[in-house]
Write an enzyme that holds these catalytic residues in place. Structure first.
Site, PDB file in Angstrom:
ATOM      1  CB  SER A 195      -0.072  -8.043  -1.350  1.00  0.00           C
ATOM      2  OG  SER A 195      -0.958  -8.855  -0.617  1.00  0.00           O
ATOM      3  CD  GLU A 253     -10.199   4.158   0.313  1.00  0.00           C
ATOM      4  OE1 GLU A 253     -10.144   5.401   0.219  1.00  0.00           O
ATOM      5  OE2 GLU A 253      -9.408   3.405  -0.293  1.00  0.00           O
ATOM      6  CE  LYS A 309      -4.109  -1.959   0.130  1.00  0.00           C
ATOM      7  NZ  LYS A 309      -5.059  -1.798  -0.987  1.00  0.00           N
TER       8      LYS A 309
END
Ligand SMILES: Cc1ncc(COP(=O)(O)O)c(C=O)c1O
Lengths: 408, 270
Positions: free
Chosen positions: A386, A119, A97
């Site tokens: 990830s 969000e 991210k």
């Protein structure tokens, strides 16, 4: 094929469309902001100073490049394809991210914005956003559904430590979709001061393209690393799909290499046939939500159905529009994995490789456990690792207790 | 002339603004909502906006979000909303009625089918919050070809450069959202509204209706002095939310509507 000849990498068009998907379906209040953002991003991405700064933060702050690691024990266990893990979980804050957050925060700063909103589902994007906001001294407000707050408490605490305000969203099922609605409501209210840092390849144009560009560092590195280690391209790529940013980041630089098989893994929750899942491509139909046309979980009246997944980061009834297009034209194959399959893969990865993956990532690993054994030993498979699973301890403990009870 | 054109022309003649009322179709349930709808013209509503419920009303504040949830819980859907309009039109053939909502339920219903049925049931216009002019070809163009007005929202962020784009293809009236924010939030100052109307006037001859944050007869009157229409939504919907019974919901909305109407009617007289 040279970099300029591309069949699959020239989207979106000026309207933000990937085929029939994407676009800018937002309220008029936001339209000028989105056009403004588009303009700024188009300039920034050509500006050597911006790119230099981005590269600096990617290296010294995020810790890139992330290793492409040959997972020897996983490979032995599966007894087929040679499995490589792209170690995005080693990035600062523990997931992919931050690749996107660093890019967007530099853009926000360039645009003179003082307040960042985002969000979050699993909290990984919220933590990454709170992190970069702290680094650049900007106010940060994170919207998070109450269900997700409950199951990702460690990340809520991390965001608070980093100085962010976490606003609980009770609407709907209190998950990612509801958090995104509330962030959009904040944005229409605070148009002048605020930058909306969307966490995945969804939302109105230019977000899907911009987030993809910032995440594409994953695939670019993978290409080079695989070249260096094996002297050739991989044969297949596997990544999990929430909104689709870690997957798009890995996939995009390989889209024109038609020898590379590309597999996206959606969350099947309790099973697609039960209706309790988060597989928008495998169980949804096209519609319009959160600024773009894409595949959505919806009922016969066009009302959005709440998604279900054990993993908060995949618990979203939509998917990025570029994935919808790649699905439509058949370039990428989209499969799905249930909660139980993901949990099993989670445990196996812990024991075999000494890596605790995020539950999101465990979906990609479950697909690897299905596929790798059937493939030849010279098949090179890359899985996007990830994120790390520290945030998921509570959920996994809860499920281990449940399965113990069932056994007694 | 369309019903909207006729209505705004008549009101111009009378030198008064239109009271434009918003309720969500099916809130709190079909029959009560229909009773409210049928009562609105007599209570002084000049133009009716009827909300098409959606699970994810991104531009709405808490009051209208809850109205959407109540309506959906009572199983309202697009087909029933169109049926409500048909039933309304049995008695009322003059009050303009505009459907307002989000694109996905229409997309799912099928644009062509929706336009045809909206026409046939007596709908005059559409407001679709998440369909900016950049996507005119999807619904705005075919709707107008079929004789439905397409009403655009303009906002404080719609600057002079963008206004022509937004107004191009607008018909019926122009809705000015007076504050950047969600429905039910604070009101704009009258100075801001005056300025905005002056600015919009330079770009359009269509009637201008002002909405967001208008709750009382006095506020409505103040707006009615500077614009052709005054839109009230959340305040009416609060009457439904706070009602103890269906009858109370009907009488609460219609009473407030009558008071707002009086404010609007007296505005330019004194
Ligand atoms: C570790 C991890 N992987 C994957 C995802 C899913 O998001 P995306 O599909 O955008 O990569 C998340 C989202 O929170 C995540 O935390």
């Amino acid at each position: 094929m040279s970099q300029t000849e591309t069949q699959y990498r020239n989207g979106p068009d000026v309207r933000g469309m990937f085929g029939a998907f994407g676009g800018r379906y937002v309220a008029e209040t936001l339209m000028p902001l989105i056009l403004d953002l588009n303009r700024e991003y188009e300039i920034a991405k050509q500006d050597p100073a911006f790119l230099k700064e981005l590269a600096y933060f990617q290296r010294d702050y995020v810790g890139r490049p992330s290793p492409l690691y040959f997972a020897e024990r996983l490979t032995e266990h599966c007894g087929g394809a040679k499995i490589y893990l792209k170690r995005e979980e080693l990035n600062h804050t523990g997931a992919h991210k931050i690749n996107n957050c660093i890019g967007q925060i530099l853009l926000a700063r360039r645009m003179g914005k003082k307040r960042i909103i985002a969000e979050t589902g699993a909290g990984m994007h919220g933590v990454a956003t709170a992190t970069v906001a702290a680094r650049f001294g900007l106010e940060c407000v994170i919207y998070m559904g109450t269900t997700d707050i409950e199951r990702q408490q460690a990340n809520v605490f991390r965001m608070k430590l980093l100085g962010a305000t976490v606003i609980p969203v009770v609407a709907g099922t209190g998950t990612l979709k509801d958090a995104m609605n509330e962030a959009l409501r904040d944005w229409v209210t605070n148009v002048d001061s605020t930058f909306y840092l969307i966490g995945t390849v969804a939302g109105p144009h230019p977000y899907p393209a911009m987030v993809r560009d910032f995440q594409a560092v994953i695939g670019k590195e993978t290409r080079e690393q695989m070249q260096a280690q094996e002297g050739r391209l991989p044969d297949s790529l596997v990544a999990c799909i929430g909104g689709g940013s870690n997957a798009m980041g890995l996939f995009h630089p390989f889209l024109d290499d038609t020898s590379v098989r590309i597999i996206g893994v959606e969350a099947a929750g309790h099973g697609i046939e039960t209706g309790k899942h988060a597989a928008s491509l495998n169980g949804g139909v096209p519609g319009v939500l959160h600024g773009n046309r894409t595949f959505l979980l919806q009922d016969n009246d066009g009302q959005i159905i709440d998604a279900h997944s054990i993993s908060a980061g995949l618990d979203y009834p939509g998917i990025g529009p570029e994935h919808a297009w790649l699905h439509d034209i058949g370039r990428v194959e989209y499969t799905s994995v249930t909660d139980d399959e993901a949990l099993t893969a989670f445990h196996q990865c812990c024991r075999l490789e000494g890596i605790i993956p995020a539950l999101e990532t465990a979906h990609a690993l479950a697909e690897v456990f299905k596929r790798a054994p059937t493939l030849p030993k010279d098949h090179l498979m890359v899985v996007n690792l990830s994120g790390r699973g520290d945030k998921d301890m509570q959920t996994v403990m809860h499920h281990m207790d449940l399965s113990k009870q069932e056994k007694h | 002339m369309s019903r909207l054109q006729t209505r705004f022309a008549d009101l111009k003649e009378q030198n008064r603004a239109a009271l434009v009322t918003f309720i969500t179709a099916g809130d709190p349930a079909y029959d009560t909502s229909l009773a409210i709808l049928k009562g609105l013209p007599k209570a002084g509503a000049d133009v009716i906006e009827l909300g098409m419920p959606f699970t994810d009303p991104m531009a709405d504040g808490p009051a209208i979000q809850l109205a959407n949830i109540r309506a959906l819980d009572a199983k309202q859907n697009l087909a029933k909303t169109l049926q409500m309009v048909r039933e309304f039109r049995v008695e009322d053939t003059t009050t303009p009625l505009v459907l307002m909502g989000y694109y996905n339920p229409i997309h799912n219903y099928g644009v062509e089918r929706f336009i045809a049925e909206a026409r046939e049931s007596g709908v005059d216009g559409l407001i679709v919050v998440d369909l900016p002019p950049e996507h005119n070809n999807e619904l705005c163009d075919p709707a107008q070809e079929a004789g439905l007005d397409f009403i655009r929202l303009t906002t404080p962020t719609t600057d002079d450069n963008r206004l022509p784009t937004v107004l191009n293809g607008s018909s019926g009236f122009v809705y000015y959202v007076s504050v950047a924010g969600v429905t039910g939030a604070g009101a704009a100052t009258i100075e801001h509204v005056k300025e905005a109307v002056t600015r919009l006037r330079r770009h359009t001859d269509l009637p201008i209706s002002i909405g967001f944050g208008i709750r009382t007869p006095d506020q409505a009157a103040a707006i009615a002095r500077v614009a052709e229409g005054v839109v009230v939504g959340s305040a009416l919907i609060d009457q439904i939310a706070n009602a103890q019974s269906a009858d109370q919901a009907v009488s609460g909305v219609l009473k407030l509507c009558a008071e707002l109407s009086e404010g609007v009617r007296k505005a330019r007289v004194s």
